[in-house]
Design a protein around this motif. Structure first.
Motif, PDB file in Angstrom:
ATOM      1  N   LEU A  49       0.943  -1.348   0.014  1.00  0.00           N
ATOM      2  CA  LEU A  49      -0.051   0.092  -0.083  1.00  0.00           C
ATOM      3  C   LEU A  49       0.814   1.333   0.084  1.00  0.00           C
ATOM      4  N   SER A  50       1.951   1.109  -0.720  1.00  0.00           N
ATOM      5  CA  SER A  50       2.903   2.635  -0.756  1.00  0.00           C
ATOM      6  C   SER A  50       2.151   3.570  -1.565  1.00  0.00           C
ATOM      7  N   ALA A  51       2.202   4.862  -1.104  1.00  0.00           N
ATOM      8  CA  ALA A  51       1.651   5.896  -1.796  1.00  0.00           C
ATOM      9  C   ALA A  51       2.825   6.578  -2.615  1.00  0.00           C
ATOM     10  N   GLY A  52       4.159   6.129  -2.721  1.00  0.00           N
ATOM     11  CA  GLY A  52       5.178   6.705  -3.565  1.00  0.00           C
ATOM     12  C   GLY A  52       6.134   7.365  -2.918  1.00  0.00           C
ATOM     13  N   SER A  53       6.995   7.880  -3.263  1.00  0.00           N
ATOM     14  CA  SER A  53       8.001   8.964  -2.651  1.00  0.00           C
ATOM     15  C   SER A  53       7.631  10.324  -2.533  1.00  0.00           C
ATOM     16  N   GLU A  54       6.314  10.699  -2.819  1.00  0.00           N
ATOM     17  CA  GLU A  54       5.887  12.040  -2.908  1.00  0.00           C
ATOM     18  C   GLU A  54       5.012  12.245  -1.553  1.00  0.00           C
ATOM     19  N   ARG A  55       4.700  11.169  -0.853  1.00  0.00           N
ATOM     20  CA  ARG A  55       3.936  11.039   0.238  1.00  0.00           C
ATOM     21  C   ARG A  55       4.531  12.033   1.349  1.00  0.00           C
ATOM     22  N   LEU A  56       3.790  12.767   1.809  1.00  0.00           N
ATOM     23  CA  LEU A  56       3.858  13.675   3.181  1.00  0.00           C
ATOM     24  C   LEU A  56       4.781  14.768   2.603  1.00  0.00           C
ATOM     25  N   LYS A  57       4.729  15.302   1.432  1.00  0.00           N
ATOM     26  CA  LYS A  57       5.320  16.318   1.077  1.00  0.00           C
ATOM     27  C   LYS A  57       4.512  17.593   0.646  1.00  0.00           C
ATOM     28  N   GLY A  58       3.421  17.249  -0.058  1.00  0.00           N
ATOM     29  CA  GLY A  58       2.579  18.304  -0.741  1.00  0.00           C
ATOM     30  C   GLY A  58       2.297  19.520   0.393  1.00  0.00           C
ATOM     31  N   ALA A  59       1.711  19.235   1.483  1.00  0.00           N
ATOM     32  CA  ALA A  59       1.442  20.310   2.316  1.00  0.00           C
ATOM     33  C   ALA A  59       2.396  21.339   2.827  1.00  0.00           C
ATOM     34  N   ALA A  60       3.636  20.458   3.283  1.00  0.00           N
ATOM     35  CA  ALA A  60       4.954  21.411   3.471  1.00  0.00           C
ATOM     36  C   ALA A  60       5.340  22.344   2.282  1.00  0.00           C
ATOM     37  N   ARG A  61       5.243  21.651   1.099  1.00  0.00           N
ATOM     38  CA  ARG A  61       5.667  22.501  -0.083  1.00  0.00           C
ATOM     39  C   ARG A  61       4.584  23.780  -0.304  1.00  0.00           C
TER      40      ARG A  61
END
Length: 424
Positions: free
Chosen positions: A270-282
């Motif tokens: 159930l990986s969401a990939g390497s962009e997980r947990l980056k969006g809101a910080a960006r």
């Protein structure tokens, strides 16, 4: 109700190999539009060719061949390079049509190659925009074609290679699906909440074993004029959430359940990939993060659990889902991943918008009290790693001696996000 009267549906496929089937779809869409008699509405098919240049590329019903959008002399190192080039050109072309209100739905057909060509283009279209893919690949692993989008996919049953009575029925169903979507959107009455524009939009990540926490937090948010979007942390859910965050959909994020990070790091399904947990910080929007379900690495049926995990704590959630308990070493790694992604994707002046809340007693239902996954040492390593890693960084860390599913914890994280968004 829409004031548009003439709607257009893009019919997409490789006309060098599937012209007969594509023309059948165009004719059937036109027939449906006439027979449904939803005056003053009409639907016109727009045939887009993604195939290679051939005599059929010049058929009078073809609106455009994607090959015409790049130089004829272009050479390609491989077949895949050609597929990527066509797909990229199709994506740009469709997005331009949608932005300018020139198409109102999409129906693509293809085998493995044709489906690959259109996949990225269809995934790039807005959520809610009618998009249907009829594919020979639809009975297998469809994630590469769907991604985290809302594409409706239909299985062709037989190959899309010559009309027969069975394929005609499938093609007609596909046409009916997209026509129904387009007409439904056109005729949809306005059901917009009169207060919707004043409501803050909030994303929450949830898993079955953090549901009580998410429900309690959602109740608080909704009582404080928020519209809440809950994402199931199953890989695609996290991917969709991150995409919508970067699209500017949300005013705040309550990332309560970060379990997808464990699957990405340790081979879970159930990986969401390497962009997980980056969006809101960006994006620099208010975000509260927690460690929900980071006790789990997710796999399928029990027999699919890798050999290296066979001696670990294993919990059979149901016949299709088995989870492996993360250990101290893995939790240290996860703590470092959380710190790194938050710090590397935020600028120092925006870090006050990020908080990390740590439930010191447990991170899921199966981790609390004397439950099967209880491992106080592993949880301590996870939370200690985060506390040390974010010390003096500008990101606030709040530790509570509570279970994640304790109402007090859930209400606390919701209140923190509301304050950060200015709702309290």
């Amino acid at each position: 109700m829409s004031t548009q009267t003439n709607f257009k549906i893009a019919i997409i496929g490789t006309c060098d190999t599937k012209l007969e089937e594509l023309l059948y779809l165009c004719d059937y869409v036109s027939t449906l539009s006439s027979s449904l008699k939803a005056d003053p509405f009409s639907i016109t098919p727009v045939l887009i060719n993604t195939g290679k240049p051939s005599d059929s590329s010049h058929h009078q019903k073809i609106s455009i061949s994607i090959h015409s959008l790049f130089p004829y002399s272009t050479t390609y190192s491989s077949r895949n390079d050609l597929i990527v080039t066509i797909g990229g050109a199709l994506k740009s072309y469709l997005l331009d049509l949608v932005r300018n209100d020139k198409i109102h739905g999409v129906l693509a057909i293809g085998g493995s190659c044709g489906s690959s060509i259109v996949a990225d283009a269809l995934q790039s279209l807005p959520f809610g925009f009618p998009k249907v893919l009829l594919s020979t690949m639809a009975s297998g692993d469809i994630k590469p074609y769907i991604g985290c989008s809302d594409i409706s996919i239909l299985y062709s049953v037989v190959d899309i290679a010559g009309l027969n009575s069975l394929l005609k029925q499938v093609l007609e169903n596909a046409a009916g699906t997209v026509v129904g979507m387009v007409k439904s959107r056109a005729l949809r009455p306005s059901l917009v909440d009169s207060n919707a524009e004043q409501k803050k939009k909030v994303a929450i990540s949830m898993f079955g074993i953090t549901t009580p926490a998410c429900d309690a937090a959602r109740a608080v948010l909704e009582k404080n004029s928020c519209e809440v979007y809950v994402f199931h942390a199953t890989g695609s859910g996290g991917m969709a959430m991150e995409k919508l965050i970067l699209d500017g959909t949300f005013d705040g994020v309550l990332d309560l359940t970060t379990t997808e990070l464990a699957d990405e790091a340790f081979g879970g399904v159930l990986s969401a990939g390497s962009e997980r947990l980056k969006g809101a910080a960006r994006a620099g929007i208010p975000m509260v993060v927690s460690t929900g379900a980071l006790d789990c690495i997710n796999f399928g049926p029990k027999e699919t659990v890798p050999e290296k995990y066979k001696e670990r704590k294993i919990h059979v959630h149901n016949n299709a889902v088995t989870v492996v308990r993360t250990n101290e070493e893995e939790n240290e790694c996860l703590g470092k991943i959380i710190c790194r992604r938050l710090l590397e994707n935020s600028c120092a002046g925006q870090r006050h918008r990020i908080q990390v809340w740590l439930p010191l007693k447990s991170v899921s239902i199966i981790d609390q009290n004397e439950s099967s996954f209880r491992d106080a040492k592993a949880d301590h390593v996870l939370h200690e790693t985060i506390t040390v890693g974010l010390c003096d960084t500008g990101i606030k860390v709040v530790a509570k001696d509570l279970d994640i599913n304790d109402e007090r914890f859930a209400e606390g994280v919701a209140a923190a996000l509301l304050e950060a968004m200015g709702n309290r």
